[in-house]
Design a protein around this motif. Structure first.
Motif, PDB file in Angstrom:
ATOM      1  N   HIS A 166       0.485  -0.805   0.001  1.00 30.57           N
ATOM      2  CA  HIS A 166       0.095   0.380  -0.004  1.00 30.57           C
ATOM      3  C   HIS A 166       0.163   1.571   0.510  1.00 30.57           C
ATOM      4  CE1 HIS A 166      -3.318   2.107   0.190  1.00 30.57           C
ATOM      5  NE2 HIS A 166      -3.132   2.988   1.227  1.00 30.57           N
ATOM      6  N   GLU A 167       1.957   1.154   0.830  1.00 26.25           N
ATOM      7  CA  GLU A 167       3.186   2.439   0.823  1.00 26.25           C
ATOM      8  C   GLU A 167       3.820   2.408  -0.527  1.00 26.25           C
ATOM      9  OE1 GLU A 167       5.263   1.583   4.274  1.00 26.25           O
ATOM     10  OE2 GLU A 167       3.723   2.483   5.654  1.00 26.25           O
ATOM     11  N   GLU A 168       3.832   1.525  -1.334  1.00 24.92           N
ATOM     12  CA  GLU A 168       4.874   1.433  -2.490  1.00 24.92           C
ATOM     13  C   GLU A 168       3.736   1.939  -3.676  1.00 24.92           C
ATOM     14  OE1 GLU A 168       6.987  -1.685  -2.485  1.00 24.92           O
ATOM     15  OE2 GLU A 168       8.462  -1.248  -0.821  1.00 24.92           O
ATOM     16  N   ALA A 169       2.705   2.072  -3.526  1.00 24.42           N
ATOM     17  CA  ALA A 169       1.421   1.859  -4.218  1.00 24.42           C
ATOM     18  C   ALA A 169       1.208   0.821  -5.831  1.00 24.42           C
ATOM     19  CB  ALA A 169       1.396   3.358  -5.366  1.00 24.42           C
ATOM     20  N   ALA A 170       2.018  -0.101  -4.923  1.00 29.56           N
ATOM     21  CA  ALA A 170       1.929  -1.609  -5.750  1.00 29.56           C
ATOM     22  C   ALA A 170       0.899  -2.633  -5.881  1.00 29.56           C
ATOM     23  CB  ALA A 170       2.968  -2.387  -5.249  1.00 29.56           C
ATOM     24  N   THR A 171       1.100  -2.974  -7.103  1.00 25.00           N
ATOM     25  CA  THR A 171      -0.670  -4.477  -7.166  1.00 25.00           C
ATOM     26  C   THR A 171      -0.994  -5.132  -6.228  1.00 25.00           C
ATOM     27  OG1 THR A 171       0.683  -4.039  -9.663  1.00 25.00           O
ATOM     28  CG2 THR A 171      -1.441  -5.439  -9.282  1.00 25.00           C
ATOM     29  N   LEU A 172      -2.381  -4.704  -5.920  1.00 20.00           N
ATOM     30  CA  LEU A 172      -3.093  -5.787  -5.126  1.00 20.00           C
ATOM     31  C   LEU A 172      -3.505  -6.567  -5.675  1.00 20.00           C
ATOM     32  CD1 LEU A 172      -4.166  -2.430  -2.358  1.00 20.00           C
ATOM     33  CD2 LEU A 172      -2.156  -4.013  -1.893  1.00 20.00           C
ATOM     34  N   PRO A 173      -3.316  -7.490  -4.820  1.00 19.83           N
ATOM     35  CA  PRO A 173      -4.559  -8.452  -5.426  1.00 19.83           C
ATOM     36  C   PRO A 173      -5.615  -8.465  -5.478  1.00 19.83           C
ATOM     37  CG  PRO A 173      -3.987  -9.277  -3.062  1.00 19.83           C
ATOM     38  CD  PRO A 173      -3.349  -7.556  -2.813  1.00 19.83           C
ATOM     39  N   ASP A 174      -6.193  -9.064  -6.428  1.00 19.51           N
ATOM     40  CA  ASP A 174      -7.768  -9.208  -6.584  1.00 19.51           C
ATOM     41  C   ASP A 174      -8.326 -10.069  -5.446  1.00 19.51           C
ATOM     42  OD1 ASP A 174      -7.759  -7.276  -8.957  1.00 19.51           O
ATOM     43  OD2 ASP A 174      -6.679  -9.184  -9.763  1.00 19.51           O
ATOM     44  N   LEU A 175      -8.216 -10.866  -5.079  1.00 19.09           N
ATOM     45  CA  LEU A 175      -8.756 -12.360  -4.015  1.00 19.09           C
ATOM     46  C   LEU A 175      -6.955 -12.298  -3.291  1.00 19.09           C
ATOM     47  CD1 LEU A 175     -11.232 -14.081  -2.613  1.00 19.09           C
ATOM     48  CD2 LEU A 175     -10.313 -15.213  -5.051  1.00 19.09           C
ATOM     49  N   ILE A 176      -7.670 -12.768  -2.468  1.00 15.92           N
ATOM     50  CA  ILE A 176      -7.088 -13.379  -1.153  1.00 15.92           C
ATOM     51  C   ILE A 176      -7.545 -15.026  -0.295  1.00 15.92           C
ATOM     52  CG2 ILE A 176      -5.411 -13.230   1.586  1.00 15.92           C
ATOM     53  CD1 ILE A 176      -5.877 -10.119   1.036  1.00 15.92           C
ATOM     54  N   ILE A 177      -6.431 -15.541  -0.534  1.00 10.87           N
ATOM     55  CA  ILE A 177      -7.208 -17.244  -0.169  1.00 10.87           C
ATOM     56  C   ILE A 177      -6.040 -16.901   0.702  1.00 10.87           C
ATOM     57  CG2 ILE A 177      -7.385 -19.372  -0.577  1.00 10.87           C
ATOM     58  CD1 ILE A 177      -7.764 -18.615  -3.924  1.00 10.87           C
ATOM     59  N   THR A 178      -6.980 -18.032   2.008  1.00 12.98           N
ATOM     60  CA  THR A 178      -6.407 -18.387   3.172  1.00 12.98           C
ATOM     61  C   THR A 178      -6.104 -20.051   3.442  1.00 12.98           C
ATOM     62  OG1 THR A 178      -8.374 -18.408   5.114  1.00 12.98           O
ATOM     63  CG2 THR A 178      -6.530 -16.712   4.910  1.00 12.98           C
ATOM     64  N   ASP A 179      -4.735 -20.373   3.766  1.00 17.30           N
ATOM     65  CA  ASP A 179      -4.515 -21.982   3.597  1.00 17.30           C
ATOM     66  C   ASP A 179      -5.233 -22.579   5.110  1.00 17.30           C
ATOM     67  OD1 ASP A 179      -4.179 -24.847   3.211  1.00 17.30           O
ATOM     68  OD2 ASP A 179      -2.232 -24.424   3.933  1.00 17.30           O
ATOM     69  N   GLY A 180      -6.798 -22.209   5.332  1.00 14.28           N
ATOM     70  CA  GLY A 180      -7.816 -22.505   6.704  1.00 14.28           C
ATOM     71  C   GLY A 180      -8.561 -21.824   6.632  1.00 14.28           C
TER      72      GLY A 180
ATOM     73  N   ALA B 148     -10.953 -24.900   3.418  1.00  6.33           N
ATOM     74  CA  ALA B 148     -11.360 -25.653   4.928  1.00  6.33           C
ATOM     75  C   ALA B 148     -11.150 -27.552   4.180  1.00  6.33           C
ATOM     76  CB  ALA B 148     -11.942 -24.857   5.303  1.00  6.33           C
ATOM     77  N   LYS B 149     -10.232 -28.290   5.218  1.00  9.96           N
ATOM     78  CA  LYS B 149     -10.258 -29.520   4.902  1.00  9.96           C
ATOM     79  C   LYS B 149     -11.518 -29.828   5.951  1.00  9.96           C
ATOM     80  CE  LYS B 149      -5.360 -29.426   4.138  1.00  9.96           C
ATOM     81  NZ  LYS B 149      -5.452 -27.343   4.303  1.00  9.96           N
ATOM     82  N   ASP B 150     -11.057 -31.554   5.416  1.00 13.98           N
ATOM     83  CA  ASP B 150     -12.158 -32.398   6.251  1.00 13.98           C
ATOM     84  C   ASP B 150     -11.534 -32.920   7.633  1.00 13.98           C
ATOM     85  OD1 ASP B 150     -10.577 -33.919   4.797  1.00 13.98           O
ATOM     86  OD2 ASP B 150     -12.431 -34.737   3.897  1.00 13.98           O
ATOM     87  N   ASP B 151     -11.829 -33.810   8.229  1.00 16.06           N
ATOM     88  CA  ASP B 151     -11.396 -34.663   8.675  1.00 16.06           C
ATOM     89  C   ASP B 151     -10.281 -35.955   8.357  1.00 16.06           C
ATOM     90  OD1 ASP B 151     -13.490 -34.005  10.656  1.00 16.06           O
ATOM     91  OD2 ASP B 151     -14.152 -35.475  10.735  1.00 16.06           O
ATOM     92  N   ARG B 152     -10.637 -36.219   7.724  1.00 13.22           N
ATOM     93  CA  ARG B 152      -8.882 -36.628   6.895  1.00 13.22           C
ATOM     94  C   ARG B 152      -7.677 -35.872   6.508  1.00 13.22           C
ATOM     95  NH1 ARG B 152     -11.831 -41.608   3.668  1.00 13.22           N
ATOM     96  NH2 ARG B 152     -12.916 -42.445   5.871  1.00 13.22           N
ATOM     97  N   HIS B 153      -8.172 -34.289   6.691  1.00 11.25           N
ATOM     98  CA  HIS B 153      -6.686 -33.047   6.530  1.00 11.25           C
ATOM     99  C   HIS B 153      -6.760 -33.353   4.778  1.00 11.25           C
ATOM    100  CE1 HIS B 153      -3.719 -30.343   7.951  1.00 11.25           C
ATOM    101  NE2 HIS B 153      -3.683 -31.137   6.815  1.00 11.25           N
ATOM    102  N   ARG B 154      -8.196 -33.504   3.414  1.00 11.14           N
ATOM    103  CA  ARG B 154      -8.162 -32.984   2.918  1.00 11.14           C
ATOM    104  C   ARG B 154      -8.600 -32.628   1.973  1.00 11.14           C
ATOM    105  NH1 ARG B 154     -10.130 -39.060   0.740  1.00 11.14           N
ATOM    106  NH2 ARG B 154     -12.012 -38.354   2.148  1.00 11.14           N
ATOM    107  N   THR B 155      -8.747 -31.502   1.863  1.00  6.69           N
ATOM    108  CA  THR B 155      -9.788 -30.256   1.095  1.00  6.69           C
ATOM    109  C   THR B 155     -10.847 -30.445   0.378  1.00  6.69           C
ATOM    110  OG1 THR B 155      -7.664 -28.987   0.895  1.00  6.69           O
ATOM    111  CG2 THR B 155      -9.371 -27.255   0.170  1.00  6.69           C
ATOM    112  N   ASN B 156     -11.788 -29.906   1.330  1.00  6.09           N
ATOM    113  CA  ASN B 156     -13.032 -30.180   0.505  1.00  6.09           C
ATOM    114  C   ASN B 156     -14.140 -28.825   0.062  1.00  6.09           C
ATOM    115  OD1 ASN B 156     -13.811 -29.625   3.061  1.00  6.09           O
ATOM    116  ND2 ASN B 156     -15.332 -31.348   3.767  1.00  6.09           N
ATOM    117  N   GLU B 157     -13.789 -27.814   1.298  1.00  6.81           N
ATOM    118  CA  GLU B 157     -14.618 -26.683   1.091  1.00  6.81           C
ATOM    119  C   GLU B 157     -13.748 -25.556   0.315  1.00  6.81           C
ATOM    120  OE1 GLU B 157     -17.268 -27.037   3.910  1.00  6.81           O
ATOM    121  OE2 GLU B 157     -16.619 -26.195   5.656  1.00  6.81           O
ATOM    122  N   LEU B 158     -15.159 -24.403  -0.037  1.00  9.95           N
ATOM    123  CA  LEU B 158     -14.871 -22.941  -0.379  1.00  9.95           C
ATOM    124  C   LEU B 158     -14.657 -21.904   0.653  1.00  9.95           C
ATOM    125  CD1 LEU B 158     -12.001 -20.902  -1.702  1.00  9.95           C
ATOM    126  CD2 LEU B 158     -14.232 -20.850  -3.515  1.00  9.95           C
TER     127      LEU B 158
END
Length: 603
Positions: free
Chosen positions: A452-466, A492-502
């Motif tokens: 923000h301070e450098e007026a650089a390109t910001l993302p259109d979407l942030i995705i968290t691994d969680g 998010a992950k299920d009980d088996r630590h597999r990604t199953n939903e956005l």
């Protein structure tokens, strides 16, 4: 909206009978053609519906005149609509991609007919079966017919009077027993036409009837002690039985049924059509429909049904569809099956339309790889309801060992492709102990404060691994502290630590998305990439830390020496295995002796 007096007068005088209506612009050009069960009610809805879509509203703005044609039934209106659309190609109508390039099988109108594959349709010259979108099926049918019946394959105009005059000579096909040589009178016209009638029944799917007739002939010949002739018919019977067993998909009691299914993909619909006779699929065809005015699945399916019945006349009295449609065809029953063989047929049609959609998508991706990224980003934009296309996506992940050597990674994807030059590593500075939430806050704050301070390109979407917790701490930094309007999603992950939903939105909600779709696979690839990147950085840092801790107690081995050793040998094990000469080359003889004595003492 305001309606001109001219249009009001036309609408007020419209009949309540079935028909087709045409909308014209100010130049008198037809811009839209539609059908209606009741013309007056349908046309009025365009001008008095407050909930119409933006595309429909735009169409209405350009309507300056209305013409209409009254017909007897809704079926007539459906067929007329197809003809008018093809004739005028209106700007706002659905576009149909023609499938005439698919091959058909023709039985010619000749004294001694031929049966062959063609892509040109001229119904004055013969009877056509197809088209066949699955060409191997067409070849299988032709091979079966040629094995069953020795009909001619030559192109000469074979006239009975010229045969009787002896104007023709037999060819090689006769001598290798592929043709019965009607050209020299080896088979009569009546017997030859009998073969053609049976072949046409096979093309229609009526194989059981032919089998029954063959069985009766075998029994008759056997009773007359004509075993050789009976054996020949038995050979043909077994070939036909083998073909029928492979082509019959449901119970043979299902006869003369049309099946339709539809699959949407943004502004394109794919419609599959199957015709079933005696449990066999005799026609299979998939085509595309491009919509212009946000037409519903039902509207597109109705158009597809009309297109097929107009293009390939069907006398089926039952049509199987995936959902109820507002369409009445005289003498035709619409069925939405819930179980049984009809449901199996509907599933088969769905399988075909999904395969066609997949094939088209793969072809497009091969021709234009960048188009795939754009398509997936458009799909993601629609799924999340974003205002802008998520061209640039950034994803974060933390890694530590019981709170030690804590690091984080950030990966950047542009139009669905990794931009590794933009990847960033972070050493956690302000957090003590294993606190993933605090670590995520620190990294996100450092990254976007700087951008923000450098007026650089910001993302259109942030995705968290969680899941929801990670999304919330990122939201606190992005929105509450930095006051930035960047959308945030979580995997998010299920009980088996597999990604199953956005997840998306606050409070986070699950976004409906198939886990085997191309888009979901891309999102999990982004997640796997940031996890790999963060954990690789963590392992490197931990290795350096462990190396440094083992050498910290040695006098004469300083920080620079330790870094030099690690850069060259990469591990304590390799240093221990190295001889004095190797160590001396890297850090000098005196320091090498200190290190060698230390390792020897440990041993």
């Amino acid at each position: 909206m305001e309606i001109s007096e001219h249009l009001k007068g036309i609408i007020s005088n419209l009949p309540d009978s079935p028909g087709c209506y045409q909308y014209l612009d100010e130049t008198g050009t037809i811009i839209y053609v539609g059908k209606a069960k009741r013309l007056k009610r349908r046309v009025s809805s365009y001008f008095h519906n407050p909930h119409q879509t933006a595309k429909t509203a735009k169409l209405v703005q350009h309507i300056h005149d209305i013409k209409y044609i009254v017909v007897n039934t809704e079926e007539d209106a459906l067929l007329l609509e197809n003809n008018l659309i093809k004739q005028w190609n209106p700007r706002y109508n659905i576009l149909l991609k023609d499938g005439k390039t698919y091959p058909s099988i023709v039985v010619t109108n000749e004294a001694f007919p031929r049966i062959f594959q063609t892509r040109r349709i001229n119904r004055r010259t013969g009877t056509y079966f197809g088209p066949y979108s699955h060409v191997p099926t067409l070849h299988l049918l032709l091979d079966l017919i040629r094995n069953l019946y020795p009909i001619r394959t030559c192109n000469m105009p074979m006239l009975p009077e010229r045969i009787s005059e002896g104007k023709y000579r037999e060819c090689l096909e006769y001598h290798i027993h592929n043709c019965a040589a009607p050209c020299i009178g080896k088979v009569g016209q009546e017997e030859y036409q009998g073969w053609i009638r049976e072949a046409m029944e096979i093309l229609r799917g009526n194989t059981r009837q032919i089998e029954q007739e063959m069985m009766q002939q075998m029994q008759q010949l056997a009773s007359e002690m004509k075993f050789e002739e009976a054996e020949q018919i038995k050979r043909r019977y077994l070939m036909l039985e083998n073909y029928r067993s492979k082509s019959e998909v449901v119970s043979s009691v299902l006869h003369n049924i049309d099946v339709y299914n539809i699959e949407m993909d943004h502004n394109v619909a794919f419609v599959n059509y199957l015709h079933v006779a005696n449990g066999c699929i005799t026609q299979a065809f998939t085509f595309e429909i491009k919509r212009r005015l946000d037409e519903t699945e039902e509207e597109l399916l109705v158009l597809g049904i009309g297109e097929m019945r107009e293009r390939y006349p069907s006398n089926s009295k039952e049509i199987i569809v995936p959902f109820h449609v507002e369409l009445e065809l005289q003498g035709v029953q619409f069925t939405v099956p819930q179980k049984g063989d009809k449901r199996k047929l509907l599933g088969l049609s769905k399988l075909n339309v999904m395969q066609y959609k997949k094939d088209r998508s793969l072809q497009a991706d091969k021709l234009n790889p960048e188009q795939k990224g754009t398509r997936l980003m458009l799909e993601l934009q629609q799924a999340l309801g974003l205002d802008t296309l998520p061209k640039r996506i950034e994803c974060f992940d933390n890694s530590n060992s019981q709170g030690t050597d804590a690091v984080a990674g950030c990966v950047v994807f542009d139009m669905g492709r990794p931009n590794k030059k933009e990847y960033r590593k972070y050493i956690i500075k302000t957090v003590e102990g294993p606190d993933d939430y605090a670590s995520m806050k620190e990294v996100v704050r450092r990254r976007y404060t700087r951008l923000h301070e450098e007026a650089a390109t910001l993302p259109d979407l942030i995705i968290t691994d969680g899941g929801r917790g990670q999304m919330e701490v990122v939201r606190q930094v992005i929105q509450d502290e930095l006051h930035l309007a960047i959308p945030i999603a979580g995997l998010a992950k299920d009980d088996r630590h597999r990604t199953n939903e956005l997840l998306f939105g606050f409070p986070p909600q699950v976004v409906g998305m198939k886990t085997d779709s191309q888009l979901f696979r891309l999102l999990t690839h982004i997640q796997d990439e940031v996890h790999r990147y963060a954990i690789t950085f963590h392992r490197d840092k931990r290795s350096k830390h462990q190396l440094a801790s083992k050498l910290d107690s040695l006098k004469g081995i300083g920080e620079k020496t330790k870094q030099t050793l690690f850069k060259h040998f990469r591990s304590i094990k390799r240093m221990r295995e190295a001889g004095m000469d190797q160590l001396s080359e890297v850090i000098g003889a005196s320091k090498a002796k200190i290190l060698r004595d230390h390792f020897d003492a440990e041993a």
